[in-house]
Design a protein around this motif. Structure first.
Motif, PDB file in Angstrom:
ATOM      1  N   PRO A  84       0.810  -1.224   0.000  1.00  0.00           N
ATOM      2  CA  PRO A  84       0.000   0.000   0.000  1.00  0.00           C
ATOM      3  C   PRO A  84       0.846   1.279   0.000  1.00  0.00           C
ATOM      4  N   ALA A  85       1.930   1.306   0.774  1.00  0.00           N
ATOM      5  CA  ALA A  85       2.769   2.513   0.834  1.00  0.00           C
ATOM      6  C   ALA A  85       3.404   2.822  -0.515  1.00  0.00           C
ATOM      7  N   VAL A  86       3.895   1.796  -1.193  1.00  0.00           N
ATOM      8  CA  VAL A  86       4.512   1.988  -2.510  1.00  0.00           C
ATOM      9  C   VAL A  86       3.438   2.308  -3.544  1.00  0.00           C
ATOM     10  N   MET A  87       2.270   1.689  -3.428  1.00  0.00           N
ATOM     11  CA  MET A  87       1.177   1.963  -4.363  1.00  0.00           C
ATOM     12  C   MET A  87       0.748   3.421  -4.297  1.00  0.00           C
ATOM     13  N   THR A  88       0.817   4.013  -3.122  1.00  0.00           N
ATOM     14  CA  THR A  88       0.468   5.425  -2.969  1.00  0.00           C
ATOM     15  C   THR A  88       1.340   6.304  -3.857  1.00  0.00           C
ATOM     16  N   VAL A  89       2.618   5.974  -3.963  1.00  0.00           N
ATOM     17  CA  VAL A  89       3.537   6.737  -4.818  1.00  0.00           C
ATOM     18  C   VAL A  89       3.102   6.627  -6.280  1.00  0.00           C
ATOM     19  N   PHE A  90       2.738   5.423  -6.713  1.00  0.00           N
ATOM     20  CA  PHE A  90       2.264   5.247  -8.090  1.00  0.00           C
ATOM     21  C   PHE A  90       0.993   6.054  -8.336  1.00  0.00           C
ATOM     22  N   GLU A  91       0.086   6.044  -7.373  1.00  0.00           N
ATOM     23  CA  GLU A  91      -1.177   6.763  -7.531  1.00  0.00           C
ATOM     24  C   GLU A  91      -0.975   8.273  -7.537  1.00  0.00           C
ATOM     25  N   LEU A  92      -0.107   8.777  -6.657  1.00  0.00           N
ATOM     26  CA  LEU A  92       0.139  10.226  -6.595  1.00  0.00           C
ATOM     27  C   LEU A  92       0.760  10.767  -7.879  1.00  0.00           C
ATOM     28  N   THR A  93       1.516   9.926  -8.565  1.00  0.00           N
ATOM     29  CA  THR A  93       2.177  10.340  -9.803  1.00  0.00           C
ATOM     30  C   THR A  93       1.394   9.920 -11.049  1.00  0.00           C
ATOM     31  N   ASN A  94       0.245   9.287 -10.852  1.00  0.00           N
ATOM     32  CA  ASN A  94      -0.589   8.743 -11.926  1.00  0.00           C
ATOM     33  C   ASN A  94       0.112   7.663 -12.745  1.00  0.00           C
ATOM     34  N   LEU A  95       1.216   7.127 -12.245  1.00  0.00           N
ATOM     35  CA  LEU A  95       1.909   6.057 -12.951  1.00  0.00           C
ATOM     36  C   LEU A  95       1.233   4.706 -12.761  1.00  0.00           C
ATOM     37  N   ASP A  96       0.226   4.662 -11.878  1.00  0.00           N
ATOM     38  CA  ASP A  96      -0.557   3.439 -11.735  1.00  0.00           C
ATOM     39  C   ASP A  96      -1.356   3.155 -13.004  1.00  0.00           C
ATOM     40  N   ARG A  97      -1.502   4.168 -13.865  1.00  0.00           N
ATOM     41  CA  ARG A  97      -2.192   3.985 -15.142  1.00  0.00           C
ATOM     42  C   ARG A  97      -1.252   3.416 -16.204  1.00  0.00           C
ATOM     43  N   VAL A  98       0.034   3.657 -16.032  1.00  0.00           N
ATOM     44  CA  VAL A  98       1.043   3.159 -16.971  1.00  0.00           C
ATOM     45  C   VAL A  98       1.523   1.775 -16.550  1.00  0.00           C
ATOM     46  N   LEU A  99       1.805   1.630 -15.261  1.00  0.00           N
ATOM     47  CA  LEU A  99       2.258   0.358 -14.699  1.00  0.00           C
ATOM     48  C   LEU A  99       1.169  -0.162 -13.766  1.00  0.00           C
ATOM     49  N   ARG A 100       0.261  -0.924 -14.320  1.00  0.00           N
ATOM     50  CA  ARG A 100      -0.824  -1.474 -13.510  1.00  0.00           C
ATOM     51  C   ARG A 100      -0.293  -2.607 -12.646  1.00  0.00           C
ATOM     52  N   ALA A 101      -0.555  -2.510 -11.360  1.00  0.00           N
ATOM     53  CA  ALA A 101      -0.063  -3.523 -10.418  1.00  0.00           C
ATOM     54  C   ALA A 101      -0.819  -4.828 -10.579  1.00  0.00           C
ATOM     55  N   ARG A 102      -0.070  -5.922 -10.548  1.00  0.00           N
ATOM     56  CA  ARG A 102      -0.641  -7.263 -10.590  1.00  0.00           C
ATOM     57  C   ARG A 102      -0.590  -7.851  -9.187  1.00  0.00           C
ATOM     58  N   ASP A 103      -1.526  -8.749  -8.899  1.00  0.00           N
ATOM     59  CA  ASP A 103      -1.591  -9.354  -7.566  1.00  0.00           C
ATOM     60  C   ASP A 103      -0.455 -10.324  -7.304  1.00  0.00           C
ATOM     61  N   SER A 104       0.013 -11.008  -8.360  1.00  0.00           N
ATOM     62  CA  SER A 104       1.058 -12.016  -8.177  1.00  0.00           C
ATOM     63  C   SER A 104       2.056 -11.980  -9.321  1.00  0.00           C
ATOM     64  N   VAL A 105       3.248 -12.466  -9.046  1.00  0.00           N
ATOM     65  CA  VAL A 105       4.268 -12.586 -10.077  1.00  0.00           C
ATOM     66  C   VAL A 105       3.828 -13.600 -11.123  1.00  0.00           C
ATOM     67  N   ASP A 106       3.303 -14.723 -10.668  1.00  0.00           N
ATOM     68  CA  ASP A 106       2.917 -15.790 -11.579  1.00  0.00           C
ATOM     69  C   ASP A 106       1.831 -15.362 -12.572  1.00  0.00           C
ATOM     70  N   GLY A 107       0.947 -14.487 -12.144  1.00  0.00           N
ATOM     71  CA  GLY A 107      -0.140 -14.055 -13.020  1.00  0.00           C
ATOM     72  C   GLY A 107       0.093 -12.749 -13.743  1.00  0.00           C
ATOM     73  N   ALA A 108       1.283 -12.204 -13.659  1.00  0.00           N
ATOM     74  CA  ALA A 108       1.546 -10.874 -14.214  1.00  0.00           C
ATOM     75  C   ALA A 108       1.386 -10.798 -15.724  1.00  0.00           C
ATOM     76  N   PHE A 109       1.632 -11.903 -16.419  1.00  0.00           N
ATOM     77  CA  PHE A 109       1.508 -11.901 -17.879  1.00  0.00           C
ATOM     78  C   PHE A 109       0.342 -12.746 -18.363  1.00  0.00           C
ATOM     79  N   ASP A 110      -0.661 -12.946 -17.519  1.00  0.00           N
ATOM     80  CA  ASP A 110      -1.808 -13.791 -17.897  1.00  0.00           C
ATOM     81  C   ASP A 110      -2.845 -13.099 -18.779  1.00  0.00           C
ATOM     82  N   ASP A 111      -2.741 -11.796 -18.976  1.00  0.00           N
ATOM     83  CA  ASP A 111      -3.770 -11.123 -19.782  1.00  0.00           C
ATOM     84  C   ASP A 111      -3.390 -10.971 -21.226  1.00  0.00           C
TER      85      ASP A 111
END
Length: 111
Positions: A84-111
């Motif tokens: 959550p603390a690191v996600m806040t940085v992504f959200e404050l900079t709007n980079l959460d739209r560029v680098l969408r967080a995945r729940d797991s490493v294993d599923g990061a390329f499942d889409d």
């Protein structure tokens, strides 16, 4: 001092796990690691932020640089297990739209 675990899985995906604070000092090493992976032919990379306790603008810059390199090579860079603390940085900079967080490493390329 931050440590990095680096692994290339059997499916060809590179996994980088920064352990500690990803700041101005450690971002340089992350850039090098990502460049080495892409230069070595690993174009799909997951940065596992589950053990990253802090992220500043230098760390964000290293991630965006790695994303750009991976995409230019025909791949992609994804982030997973973001605290959550690191996600806040992504959200404050709007980079959460560029680098969408995945729940797991294993599923990061499942889409």
């Amino acid at each position: 001092m931050i440590e990095f675990a680096v692994e290339t899985r059997d499916d060809g995906i590179g996994v980088v796990t920064p352990q500690g604070r990803l700041n101005m000092v450690s971002a340089r090493r992350l850039k090098e690691i990502l460049a080495e992976l892409v230069g070595g032919g690993t174009h799909r990379i997951v940065v596992d932020l589950g053990e990253t306790t802090f992220l500043d603008s230098s760390g964000l810059g290293a991630l965006i640089g790695g994303l750009k390199s991976a995409r230019q090579a025909g791949g992609d860079l994804r982030i997973a297990r973001v605290s959550p603390a690191v996600m806040t940085v992504f959200e404050l900079t709007n980079l959460d739209r560029v680098l969408r967080a995945r729940d797991s490493v294993d599923g990061a390329f499942d889409d």
